[in-house]
Design a protein around this motif. Structure first.
Motif, mmCIF file in Angstrom:
data_model
loop_
_atom_site.group_PDB
_atom_site.id
_atom_site.type_symbol
_atom_site.label_atom_id
_atom_site.label_comp_id
_atom_site.label_asym_id
_atom_site.label_seq_id
_atom_site.Cartn_x
_atom_site.Cartn_y
_atom_site.Cartn_z
ATOM 1 N N ALA A 1 0.873 -1.260 -0.082
ATOM 2 C CA ALA A 1 0.210 -0.105 -0.038
ATOM 3 C C ALA A 1 0.817 1.331 0.027
ATOM 4 N N GLN A 2 1.994 1.238 -0.426
ATOM 5 C CA GLN A 2 3.020 2.136 -0.607
ATOM 6 C C GLN A 2 3.980 1.990 -1.600
ATOM 7 N N ILE A 3 3.580 2.707 -2.842
ATOM 8 C CA ILE A 3 4.319 2.566 -4.077
ATOM 9 C C ILE A 3 4.595 3.808 -4.529
ATOM 10 N N SER A 4 5.698 4.342 -4.861
ATOM 11 C CA SER A 4 6.298 5.662 -5.176
ATOM 12 C C SER A 4 6.316 5.637 -6.769
ATOM 13 N N TYR A 5 5.566 6.916 -7.388
ATOM 14 C CA TYR A 5 5.361 6.735 -8.729
ATOM 15 C C TYR A 5 5.842 8.165 -9.214
ATOM 16 N N LYS A 6 6.529 8.145 -10.207
ATOM 17 C CA LYS A 6 6.811 9.514 -10.934
ATOM 18 C C LYS A 6 6.908 9.451 -12.206
ATOM 19 N N PHE A 7 6.283 10.424 -12.759
ATOM 20 C CA PHE A 7 5.947 10.851 -14.183
ATOM 21 C C PHE A 7 6.767 11.864 -14.741
ATOM 22 N N GLU A 8 7.597 11.811 -15.790
ATOM 23 C CA GLU A 8 8.328 12.927 -16.350
ATOM 24 C C GLU A 8 8.194 13.150 -17.643
ATOM 25 N N ALA A 9 7.943 14.334 -18.222
ATOM 26 C CA ALA A 9 7.895 14.335 -19.521
ATOM 27 C C ALA A 9 8.270 15.933 -19.928
ATOM 28 N N PRO A 10 8.616 16.320 -21.087
ATOM 29 C CA PRO A 10 8.829 17.737 -21.581
ATOM 30 C C PRO A 10 7.540 18.291 -21.578
ATOM 31 N N ASP A 11 7.655 19.558 -21.164
ATOM 32 C CA ASP A 11 6.487 20.371 -21.223
ATOM 33 C C ASP A 11 6.496 21.386 -22.409
ATOM 34 N N LYS A 12 5.819 21.049 -23.372
ATOM 35 C CA LYS A 12 5.842 21.853 -24.755
ATOM 36 C C LYS A 12 5.206 23.328 -24.652
ATOM 37 N N ASN A 13 4.553 23.396 -23.557
ATOM 38 C CA ASN A 13 3.959 24.947 -23.381
ATOM 39 C C ASN A 13 4.883 25.738 -22.693
ATOM 40 N N VAL A 14 5.955 25.364 -22.247
ATOM 41 C CA VAL A 14 6.713 26.250 -21.527
ATOM 42 C C VAL A 14 7.416 27.093 -22.507
ATOM 43 N N PRO A 15 7.462 28.401 -22.372
ATOM 44 C CA PRO A 15 8.176 29.532 -23.516
ATOM 45 C C PRO A 15 9.682 29.043 -23.274
ATOM 46 N N TRP A 16 10.271 29.097 -24.623
ATOM 47 C CA TRP A 16 11.625 28.557 -24.968
ATOM 48 C C TRP A 16 12.751 29.065 -23.985
ATOM 49 N N PHE A 17 12.589 30.207 -23.241
ATOM 50 C CA PHE A 17 13.317 31.087 -22.575
ATOM 51 C C PHE A 17 13.454 30.392 -21.069
ATOM 52 N N LEU A 18 12.169 29.742 -20.836
ATOM 53 C CA LEU A 18 11.978 29.176 -19.490
ATOM 54 C C LEU A 18 12.295 27.624 -19.541
ATOM 55 N N LYS A 19 12.647 27.113 -20.708
ATOM 56 C CA LYS A 19 12.872 25.475 -21.024
ATOM 57 C C LYS A 19 13.914 24.902 -20.046
ATOM 58 N N PRO A 20 14.954 25.847 -19.755
ATOM 59 C CA PRO A 20 16.151 25.274 -19.061
ATOM 60 C C PRO A 20 15.759 25.062 -17.553
#
Length: 132
Positions: A73-92
């Motif tokens: 009853a204790q499972i760590s879950y992580k999802f990760e993906a690029p956020d295409k809606n972030v402006p280019w100057f904030l991507k880093p």
């Protein structure tokens, strides 16, 4: 959604990532069940525990889910993906979206895996953003 390119990975006893061949959703659930079956085991060393309980599925190095079975009853879950809606100057700084949560059952674990196979990372990302 084309999911033949979803690979699975594990962590070995040396804490190194081991990349495996692509699997379909049925095979992914079987892999998860194997790891879930170790939920109540005790381990001598931390490295053994991590190798026996941590795994994930990925489309690319930037698009993945990572799971760690800490207990039934204790499972760590992580999802990760690029956020295409972030402006280019904030991507880093904000270009990668991460969602971490604790799952409380095998059913929740299986649902996250099925979602990863059924929806694009962008669709999953947008759903998580709406939940905030």
């Amino acid at each position: 959604m084309q999911n033949s390119t979803i690979r699975w990975y594990s962590i070995n006893r040396n804490l190194a990532l081991e990349d495996h061949e692509p699997v379909d959703v049925k095979q992914a659930i079987q892999i998860a069940d194997t790891y879930f079956g170790r939920a109540t085991e005790k381990f001598e060393a931390g490295e053994d525990a991590i190798a026996a309980t941590m795994f994930g599925f990925s489309r690319s190095p930037q698009e993945f889910i990572e799971l760690c079975i800490n207990g039934t009853a204790q499972i760590s879950y992580k999802f990760e993906a690029p956020d295409k809606n972030v402006p280019w100057f904030l991507k880093p700084w904000k270009g990668i979206f991460q969602r971490q949560e604790d799952l409380r059952s095998r059913d929740e674990l299986i649902q996250r895996i099925q979602d990863f196979y059924s929806y694009s990372p962008d669709e999953i990302l947008q759903r998580y953003k709406r939940q905030k």
